[in-house]
Design a protein around this motif. Structure first.
Motif, mmCIF file in Angstrom:
data_model
loop_
_atom_site.group_PDB
_atom_site.id
_atom_site.type_symbol
_atom_site.label_atom_id
_atom_site.label_comp_id
_atom_site.label_asym_id
_atom_site.label_seq_id
_atom_site.Cartn_x
_atom_site.Cartn_y
_atom_site.Cartn_z
ATOM 1 N N VAL A 138 16.356 41.219 -29.991
ATOM 2 C CA VAL A 138 15.786 39.877 -30.042
ATOM 3 C C VAL A 138 16.936 38.913 -29.764
ATOM 4 O O VAL A 138 18.039 39.091 -30.285
ATOM 5 N N HIS A 139 16.700 37.901 -28.936
ATOM 6 C CA HIS A 139 17.748 36.930 -28.641
ATOM 7 C C HIS A 139 18.247 36.308 -29.941
ATOM 8 O O HIS A 139 17.453 35.965 -30.832
ATOM 9 N N CYS A 140 19.567 36.155 -30.049
ATOM 10 C CA CYS A 140 20.154 35.646 -31.284
ATOM 11 C C CYS A 140 21.340 34.748 -30.953
ATOM 12 O O CYS A 140 22.199 35.103 -30.131
ATOM 13 N N GLN A 141 21.375 33.585 -31.576
ATOM 14 C CA GLN A 141 22.489 32.652 -31.434
ATOM 15 C C GLN A 141 22.889 32.152 -32.815
ATOM 16 O O GLN A 141 22.040 31.936 -33.678
ATOM 17 N N VAL A 142 24.182 31.959 -33.014
ATOM 18 C CA VAL A 142 24.692 31.423 -34.274
ATOM 19 C C VAL A 142 25.442 30.139 -33.973
ATOM 20 O O VAL A 142 26.324 30.111 -33.112
ATOM 21 N N ALA A 159 22.249 26.092 -25.058
ATOM 22 C CA ALA A 159 23.436 25.245 -24.960
ATOM 23 C C ALA A 159 23.194 23.797 -25.372
ATOM 24 O O ALA A 159 24.047 23.200 -26.051
ATOM 25 N N PRO A 160 22.075 23.163 -24.995
ATOM 26 C CA PRO A 160 21.864 21.773 -25.423
ATOM 27 C C PRO A 160 21.782 21.608 -26.938
ATOM 28 O O PRO A 160 22.236 20.601 -27.482
ATOM 29 N N VAL A 161 21.210 22.599 -27.612
ATOM 30 C CA VAL A 161 21.141 22.543 -29.072
ATOM 31 C C VAL A 161 22.545 22.606 -29.650
ATOM 32 O O VAL A 161 22.937 21.788 -30.492
ATOM 33 N N ARG A 162 23.301 23.584 -29.195
ATOM 34 C CA ARG A 162 24.657 23.760 -29.706
ATOM 35 C C ARG A 162 25.496 22.496 -29.477
ATOM 36 O O ARG A 162 26.208 22.034 -30.378
ATOM 37 N N ALA A 163 25.414 21.947 -28.278
ATOM 38 C CA ALA A 163 26.223 20.771 -27.956
ATOM 39 C C ALA A 163 25.865 19.580 -28.832
ATOM 40 O O ALA A 163 26.730 18.768 -29.182
ATOM 41 N N THR A 164 24.595 19.466 -29.220
ATOM 42 C CA THR A 164 24.150 18.330 -30.027
ATOM 43 C C THR A 164 24.476 18.497 -31.501
ATOM 44 O O THR A 164 25.025 17.590 -32.138
ATOM 45 N N LEU A 410 11.605 22.420 -19.558
ATOM 46 C CA LEU A 410 11.976 22.366 -20.967
ATOM 47 C C LEU A 410 13.418 22.831 -21.158
ATOM 48 O O LEU A 410 13.705 23.725 -21.935
ATOM 49 N N TYR A 411 14.343 22.200 -20.419
ATOM 50 C CA TYR A 411 15.731 22.658 -20.446
ATOM 51 C C TYR A 411 16.374 22.510 -21.797
ATOM 52 O O TYR A 411 17.339 23.200 -22.120
ATOM 53 N N ALA A 412 15.871 21.586 -22.636
ATOM 54 C CA ALA A 412 16.512 21.331 -23.923
ATOM 55 C C ALA A 412 15.798 21.998 -25.083
ATOM 56 O O ALA A 412 16.100 21.759 -26.230
ATOM 57 N N VAL A 413 14.832 22.819 -24.784
ATOM 58 C CA VAL A 413 14.039 23.417 -25.850
ATOM 59 C C VAL A 413 14.830 24.517 -26.542
ATOM 60 O O VAL A 413 15.408 25.383 -25.892
#
Length: 414
Positions: A138-142, A159-164, A410-413
């Motif tokens: 399952v895709h996973c990001q921390v 990436a947009p979530v992380r950057a924000t 939905l690039y920022a989703v």
């Protein structure tokens, strides 16, 4: 008319500034469409990396029909898998939390490494290829101590979530915290009702006496409605940013996630009955000033959060059915804070335990009334319910785009 076209037509024709039509809150087919369009295709907050701070530690969660396993590997990475044995589908890990040197399915003892690879499968014959039957990932990001997962085959860009959010969260050093308390309540209402209730404090004065001791009722407190024009908030932002704490309101273009550091009322520093810190050990050594208020993080559809000077609180929303939602609240404190010395669990959790139960009753009564044949969408207060209108607008626009096949926009989703 099939359900996709029916929902699309209703959302396109919805009356702005009003609640949704009844089926969006109670109908099983509408709920299944929510799962298909949102919950099975977007980034979801799963938990905290401090919950699994040693190799082999894991936790599990259920998202719709998908059981998921999140584990820290021997190499220190955090990974997520479909918690379904590749033999005959039995759940590999049946507990909510645990620790395992290897992942052993209790049914026939198929055994997996932390990296998901199949290590052993008894009596499967000479031609059996173990490499073909590892756990499905399952895709996973921390990010800054928060674990997000995505069930889709191809995950949206994180990436947009992380950057924000990372610059706002990083000073709190959440990977260096521990769980002081955690509980899950079941609210008998649709997940959207849980969010709508959360997105306004129009109801706070009449329902949340404990929370109102420290949290402002003003609509500007959420950041959505004119926060930048409020001199008290602007001064708070300037003071915090001068101390190295990113604070100003920042929302993604599609409205799905946002951050802002908002002041509490008067001299309050924490969510306690007297406004004083609940934990004597500060949450982070990187925060060098007092009265930083609360760093708010919202991320639809799964989480809202408060990060204060002494502790942090996360809320995870997971739908269980069309009219049932699990809300998990987790209190984080510095890893070296000592229970009974630096904090008392009852004092730490009292305000939000009371508030959560009050919100549960509100959501359930709201759901009860919506089931009435007499229900029809009602108007939101422009003065106090801008946050609710923003959530409903996000939901409507998001579903319309998905139903029309516009994933690429939905690039920022996340």
């Amino acid at each position: 008319m099939d359900i996709h076209n029916q929902v699309l037509r209703q959302l396109k024709n919805r009356r702005e500034g009003f609640s949704l039509e009844q089926p969006f809150y109670i109908d099983p087919d509408y709920y299944k469409l929510d799962l298909e369009m949102i919950w099975y295709r977007d980034w979801l907050f799963a938990g905290h990396d401090c919950q699994i701070n040693k190799a082999g530690m894991y936790f599990t969660l259920q998202v719709g029909d998908y059981p998921v396993l999140v584990i820290r590997t021997r190499e220190g990475d955090i990974r997520a898998y479909h918690n379904t044995c590749r033999h005959r589908g039995h759940r590999v890990c049946t507990k909510e939390t645990g620790s395992a040197t290897r992942l052993v399915c209790p049914y026939h003892q198929w055994t997996y490494q932390h990296d998901g690879s199949l290590m052993s499968a008894r009596h499967m014959g000479e031609n059996f290829d173990k490499k073909q039957f590892g756990l499905k990932p399952v895709h996973c990001q921390v990010v800054a101590g928060y674990i997000f997962i995505c069930l889709a085959k191809e995950a949206p860009d994180f990436a947009p979530v992380r950057a924000t959010v990372e610059p706002y969260m990083a000073p709190h050093r959440l990977p260096e915290t521990k769980v002081a308390a955690q509980n899950t309540i079941i609210e008998k209402g649709n997940w959207k009702l849980v969010w709508e209730n959360n997105r306004e404090c129009y109801h706070c004065a009449g329902n949340h006496p404990e929370l109102c001791r420290t949290y402002p009722e003003a609509p500007t407190a959420t950041g959505v409605q004119g926060a930048g024009d409020d001199p008290f908030i602007s001064e708070h932002w300037s003071r915090c940013e001068a101390a190295g704490l990113p604070s100003t309101f920042n929302m993604s273009p599609d409205g799905q996630f946002r951050v802002a550091r908002m002041p509490l009322i008067e001299d309050a520093e924490s969510y306690t009955m007297n406004g004083r810190p609940a934990v004597q050990r500060s949450l982070s050594d990187d925060v060098t000033i007092s009265h930083i208020g609360t760093m708010l993080l919202f991320h639809y559809p799964t989480t809202w959060n408060h990060m204060l000077v002494d502790h942090a609180i996360s809320f995870r929303v997971i739908p269980i059915g069309p009219e049932e939602t699990a809300v998990t609240t987790t209190w984080l404190v510095h890893k070296d804070a000592v229970e009974g010395v630096d904090y008392d669990v009852e004092q730490l959790t009292h305000v939000w335990n009371m508030t959560n139960d009050q919100d549960r009753q509100i959501v359930e009564e709201n759901a009860f009334g919506i089931r009435s044949p007499a229900y029809e969408p009602g108007p939101y207060s422009e003065a106090h319910e801008g946050g609710v209108m923003q959530f409903v607008e996000w939901y409507s626009n998001f579903m319309i785009d998905r139903l029309q096949g516009k994933d690429s926009t939905l690039y920022a989703v996340a």
